[in-house]
Motif scaffolding. Structure first.
Motif, mmCIF file in Angstrom:
data_model
loop_
_atom_site.group_PDB
_atom_site.id
_atom_site.type_symbol
_atom_site.label_atom_id
_atom_site.label_comp_id
_atom_site.label_asym_id
_atom_site.label_seq_id
_atom_site.Cartn_x
_atom_site.Cartn_y
_atom_site.Cartn_z
ATOM 1 N N ALA A 349 0.820 -1.214 0.000
ATOM 2 C CA ALA A 349 0.000 0.000 0.000
ATOM 3 C C ALA A 349 0.856 1.266 0.000
ATOM 4 C CB ALA A 349 -0.939 0.011 1.212
ATOM 5 N N ILE A 350 2.098 1.167 0.500
ATOM 6 C CA ILE A 350 2.971 2.351 0.424
ATOM 7 C C ILE A 350 3.996 2.249 -0.713
ATOM 8 C CG2 ILE A 350 2.687 2.996 2.843
ATOM 9 C CD1 ILE A 350 5.555 1.959 3.349
ATOM 10 N N LEU A 351 4.408 1.025 -1.038
ATOM 11 C CA LEU A 351 5.448 0.883 -2.069
ATOM 12 C C LEU A 351 4.877 1.061 -3.473
ATOM 13 C CD1 LEU A 351 8.459 0.374 -2.159
ATOM 14 C CD2 LEU A 351 8.015 -2.081 -2.272
ATOM 15 N N THR A 352 3.734 0.446 -3.735
ATOM 16 C CA THR A 352 3.171 0.480 -5.090
ATOM 17 C C THR A 352 2.873 1.903 -5.566
ATOM 18 O OG1 THR A 352 2.291 -1.718 -4.736
ATOM 19 C CG2 THR A 352 1.385 -0.484 -6.581
ATOM 20 N N PRO A 353 2.132 2.722 -4.782
ATOM 21 C CA PRO A 353 1.842 4.065 -5.295
ATOM 22 C C PRO A 353 3.104 4.916 -5.444
ATOM 23 C CG PRO A 353 0.592 3.619 -3.287
ATOM 24 C CD PRO A 353 1.534 2.478 -3.477
ATOM 25 N N GLN A 354 4.145 4.585 -4.691
ATOM 26 C CA GLN A 354 5.385 5.354 -4.828
ATOM 27 C C GLN A 354 6.163 4.920 -6.065
ATOM 28 O OE1 GLN A 354 7.571 6.917 -1.338
ATOM 29 N NE2 GLN A 354 6.876 5.032 -0.380
ATOM 30 N N LEU A 355 6.227 3.588 -6.294
ATOM 31 C CA LEU A 355 6.956 3.090 -7.455
ATOM 32 C C LEU A 355 6.243 3.478 -8.739
ATOM 33 C CD1 LEU A 355 7.923 -0.557 -6.372
ATOM 34 C CD2 LEU A 355 9.514 1.296 -6.833
ATOM 35 N N ARG A 356 4.911 3.354 -8.701
ATOM 36 C CA ARG A 356 4.129 3.484 -9.926
ATOM 37 C C ARG A 356 3.630 4.910 -10.123
ATOM 38 N NH1 ARG A 356 0.380 -1.729 -10.556
ATOM 39 N NH2 ARG A 356 -0.840 -0.729 -8.953
ATOM 40 N N GLY A 357 3.618 5.692 -9.049
ATOM 41 C CA GLY A 357 3.013 7.026 -9.118
ATOM 42 C C GLY A 357 1.525 6.906 -8.843
ATOM 43 N N MET A 358 0.861 8.035 -8.569
ATOM 44 C CA MET A 358 -0.550 7.980 -8.167
ATOM 45 C C MET A 358 -1.470 8.345 -9.329
ATOM 46 S SD MET A 358 -0.344 8.009 -4.377
ATOM 47 C CE MET A 358 -1.063 9.393 -3.587
ATOM 48 N N GLY A 359 -1.122 7.885 -10.517
ATOM 49 C CA GLY A 359 -1.891 8.244 -11.704
ATOM 50 C C GLY A 359 -3.223 7.522 -11.836
ATOM 51 N N SER A 360 -3.293 6.271 -11.352
ATOM 52 C CA SER A 360 -4.538 5.520 -11.539
ATOM 53 C C SER A 360 -5.395 5.579 -10.287
ATOM 54 C CB SER A 360 -4.219 4.058 -11.863
ATOM 55 O OG SER A 360 -3.826 3.386 -10.684
ATOM 56 N N GLU A 361 -6.666 5.242 -10.498
ATOM 57 C CA GLU A 361 -7.608 5.244 -9.383
ATOM 58 C C GLU A 361 -7.166 4.234 -8.316
ATOM 59 O OE1 GLU A 361 -12.405 5.069 -8.839
ATOM 60 O OE2 GLU A 361 -11.601 4.603 -10.810
ATOM 61 N N LEU A 362 -6.667 3.077 -8.783
ATOM 62 C CA LEU A 362 -6.201 2.051 -7.843
ATOM 63 C C LEU A 362 -5.064 2.599 -6.976
ATOM 64 C CD1 LEU A 362 -5.972 -0.863 -6.738
ATOM 65 C CD2 LEU A 362 -4.363 -1.317 -8.586
ATOM 66 N N ASP A 363 -4.072 3.210 -7.611
ATOM 67 C CA ASP A 363 -2.922 3.682 -6.852
ATOM 68 C C ASP A 363 -3.295 4.789 -5.872
ATOM 69 O OD1 ASP A 363 -1.031 1.903 -7.872
ATOM 70 O OD2 ASP A 363 -0.934 3.023 -9.732
ATOM 71 N N ARG A 364 -4.289 5.605 -6.240
ATOM 72 C CA ARG A 364 -4.743 6.639 -5.300
ATOM 73 C C ARG A 364 -5.518 6.034 -4.138
ATOM 74 N NH1 ARG A 364 -5.572 9.418 -10.106
ATOM 75 N NH2 ARG A 364 -7.753 8.834 -10.215
ATOM 76 N N SER A 365 -6.117 4.847 -4.378
ATOM 77 C CA SER A 365 -6.927 4.231 -3.314
ATOM 78 C C SER A 365 -6.077 3.434 -2.325
ATOM 79 C CB SER A 365 -7.999 3.318 -3.934
ATOM 80 O OG SER A 365 -7.419 2.124 -4.425
ATOM 81 N N LEU A 366 -4.863 3.025 -2.755
ATOM 82 C CA LEU A 366 -4.060 2.141 -1.890
ATOM 83 C C LEU A 366 -3.690 2.741 -0.529
ATOM 84 C CD1 LEU A 366 -1.776 0.246 -4.439
ATOM 85 C CD2 LEU A 366 -3.683 -0.669 -3.097
ATOM 86 N N PRO A 367 -3.344 4.046 -0.458
ATOM 87 C CA PRO A 367 -3.033 4.593 0.879
ATOM 88 C C PRO A 367 -4.222 4.528 1.847
ATOM 89 C CG PRO A 367 -2.198 6.045 -0.840
ATOM 90 C CD PRO A 367 -3.054 5.027 -1.522
#
Lengths: 471, 203
Positions: A349-367
């Protein structure tokens, strides 16, 4: 920087993935059993180590020091590996790493490779990339084999098939082993020992004849150029020792400064990960050991972006033990697939949005895929403050509009105490009309919580009426 | 710009102005105290390995009985394994010289070795391909591994072992037989490595 590829589709946000997962009672049962077992085991072997707190502090500090001198240690590692007869390649992103590995395999003239379980190669989607080049990659870890045969995705860092039970595994073996090599025995039962035996027979021939292997590494020692792989089954040893060519794809954050640092991490990792005093097998090799040809591919793929983040960079301390997954109440109910990345659970939940950036809805939802209970921080052997990073990432993800509207309204009301008092009086009078479930998009909040009852009068009104209870 | 330079430049940019952090090592480091035989024995047994404690004079007899018990006929004996410890009647000692193929190794009944270091606290044996241990594949492909550990080789804990070992040599740390817990977290011995590990501790 371009979007980092993490090998998985990022279509739906976490709450929707999670809602689907929690309806799967078989999955919930499998996960609950597995995470509870491993949690108890970890707790008992950690309690046994009298200096656990000191080891954890040293682990944290060594990793922190390494990250802050990463350029120096990477160059030192390169020199040491080269001096020991190995070859070092640098890959800025997934596509480049895949190209390098495919090129190295092609140079051997082989079209089949065996693989030791590796997060880095899953992250870059190596198996799929190799297949496009006509190279078949065979996973040899039992759980990875289950995932590969079942055309499935891993759902846990250490136990990738944690979401499958024995009956499901038996079915996968009976149906799909023949398509990949030696078929499963006719009379295969769902006894774990029988399933393990079927995997042993299925893979042994492949181990004995395959000439190229691909691995990751748990640690890479800058001082000596030594690679370290921890495992249980012996498939790692098979891949690391039998083939003529060995290619290791390793994230740049895996480096440790000195040989001595292993005394810390060889205690922290097995106890945190599988709850054992020591994992059955650890292999170390330096350069071209025993006449093998050795290639090290150093992978960035978004890691330097994480490194640049003051709060978030601590995620790079992670040694992939999975202790945070096993204690997480959210992971225990949703499983790993809901996180939409090879890195599930709190660390994901912290590594993915940082590696991938917060461009997608999924990555914004992970935190938000966390209750912020802090259990992950407690068990982390390198003391990554996951809750703090989650909160920091939340501040960067745009909150959902009903929440923003609600907060703006609350801000307006609290700005003047007269507004609050008027609203409280109105609330007190209309209290019978307040619904149990909030309407519209706010309903998501009351789906899992009871709305507090509105009191007849406010505290201030009560005080004025009774003079603080004296009348 | 090469990817090497690109990555190093990105790292340097990310770290600009970040202060360094010190390392404190307040944990138990290497000790002068030898590892306890009793603890080592107990910890190895915990992994469901077979353990015997014998005197120097009893090693050959114990090896012979163990091999006979398994009905072993052909056993790999690496160069440098003390000949006085291998006198099993009716068992052929196979040498790895010239090196055996992987298929040859798959066909033998087992292997006997010495070790470099053993760790009491974790029940671990470490092989460093030195005399009596052979190359890494010898203790991997055969289904049975009998390892002779001398009491003086047993150290207390992991830091003692790390301090004693040479990273330039390929190392194999073994803690019990090959095992998996991938199916419902049930431990199953012997997936790809030896399914039986037998340890002889020489007092």
């Amino acid at each position: 920087m371009s979007v980092t590829f993490l090998g998985m589709p990022a279509d739906r946000p976490f709450p929707r993935n999670a809602a689907r997962a929690v309806r799967d009672s078989q999955l919930r049962f499998n996960l609950r059993k597995a995470t509870r077992t491993i949690r108890a085991r970890r707790a008992s072997v950690v309690a046994e180590a009298p200096d656990w707190a000191e080891l954890r502090e040293a682990g944290r500090a060594i990793k922190e020091h390494t990250l802050r001198n990463l350029d120096r240690y990477l160059v030192q590692l390169e020199e040491a590996v080269t001096a020991a007869g190995g070859h070092v390649h640098w890959a800025a992103g997934a596509a480049e790493a895949n190209r390098i590995v495919a090129g190295l395999v092609k140079a051997t003239g082989e079209t089949e490779v065996v693989k030791v379980k590796s997060m880095a190669t899953q992250e870059i989607g190596l198996n799929e990339a190799l297949l496009e080049q006509g190279i078949t990659a065979y996973e040899t870890d039992l759980a990875e084999l289950i995932v590969q045969l079942g055309d499935d995705r891993p759902s846990h860092i250490v136990v990738p098939a944690i979401h499958r039970n024995r009956a499901e595994i038996r079915e996968i073996f009976a149906e799909h082993m023949s398509g990949w090599g030696r078929p499963a025995p006719e009379d295969l039962t769902d006894e774990p020992a029988a399933l393990a035996e079927a995997a042993r027979l299925h893979l042994r021939e492949r181990f004995l004849k395959t000439k190229v292997a691909i691995s990751g590494a748990n640690f890479a020692i800058a001082e000596t150029g030594t690679m370290v792989v921890l495992e249980s089954e012996g498939n790692g040893r098979m891949c690391l020792t039998l083939p003529r060519t060995l290619i290791s794809v390793v994230g740049i954050e895996k480096v440790l400064p000195s040989w001595r640092d292993l005394e810390v991490f060889l205690q922290l990792l097995p106890r945190s990960s599988t709850g054992e005093r020591m994992n059955p097998y650890t292999s170390t090799w330096t350069g071209a050991a025993e006449g093998q040809e050795f290639h090290l591919v150093l992978l960035d793929n978004g890691r330097t972006r994480v490194l640049a983040d003051e709060v978030g960079r601590q995620a790079l301390r992670c040694i992939r033990c999975s202790a945070c997954l096993n204690v997480c109440p959210v992971y225990e109910r949703t499983g790993g697939h809901a996180y939409g990345s090879v890195y599930p659970g709190p660390i994901g939940a912290i590594l993915t949005p940082q590696l991938r950036g917060m461009g997608s809805e999924l990555d914004r939802s992970l935190p938000y895929a966390s209750s912020l209970c802090g259990a992950c921080y407690e068990v982390c052997p390198v003391a990554i403050d996951i809750p703090s990073v989650l909160v920091d990432l939340r501040s960067r993800a745009r909150h959902p509009w009903p929440e923003r509207a609600g907060m703006a309204a609350a801000g307006w009301v609290f700005e003047r105490h007269g507004r609050l008092a008027r609203l409280q009086r109105a609330g007190g009078r209309l209290r019978r009309l307040v619904p149990r479930r909030l309407p519209g998009p706010l309903g998501g909040w009351t789906d899992t919580r009871d709305l507090p009852e509105v009191p007849r009068e406010s505290f201030r009104e009560w005080w004025d009426r009774t003079d603080g209870g004296r009348r | 710009m090469s990817s090497r330079d690109l990555i190093l430049a990105r790292v340097r940019r990310a770290l600009a102005g970040v202060p360094d952090a010190g390392i404190t090592r307040a944990y138990r480091g290497p000790s002068a105290a030898p590892g306890e035989i009793r603890l080592y024995e107990e910890r190895v047994r915990d992994y469901r390995a077979v353990v015997h404690v014998v005197d120097e004079a009893g090693v050959a007899g114990r090896v012979a009985r163990s091999l006979a018990g398994r009905g072993a006929r052909r056993i790999v004996v690496p160069g440098g394994f003390p000949p006085r410890w291998f006198a099993a009647e009716g068992v052929e000692a196979v040498a790895d010289d010239p090196p055996l193929s992987a298929a040859d190794l798959d066909a033998v009944d087992g292997v006997v070795t010495t070790c470099a270091v053993a760790i009491a606290e974790t029940g671990t044996i470490v092989l460093d391909t030195g005399p009596g241990q052979g190359r890494r594949a010898l203790t991997l492909v055969p289904d049975y591994h009998l390892c002779v550990v001398r009491a003086a080789q047993i150290v207390a804990a992991v830091p003692d072992a790390v301090a004693r070992l040479d990273p330039a040599r390929p190392l194999t740390w073994i803690s019990g037989p090959s095992a998996t817990s991938d199916i419902e977290l049930n431990r199953v011995e012997g997936v790809h490595g030896p399914r039986t590990l037998e340890v002889l501790i020489v007092r």
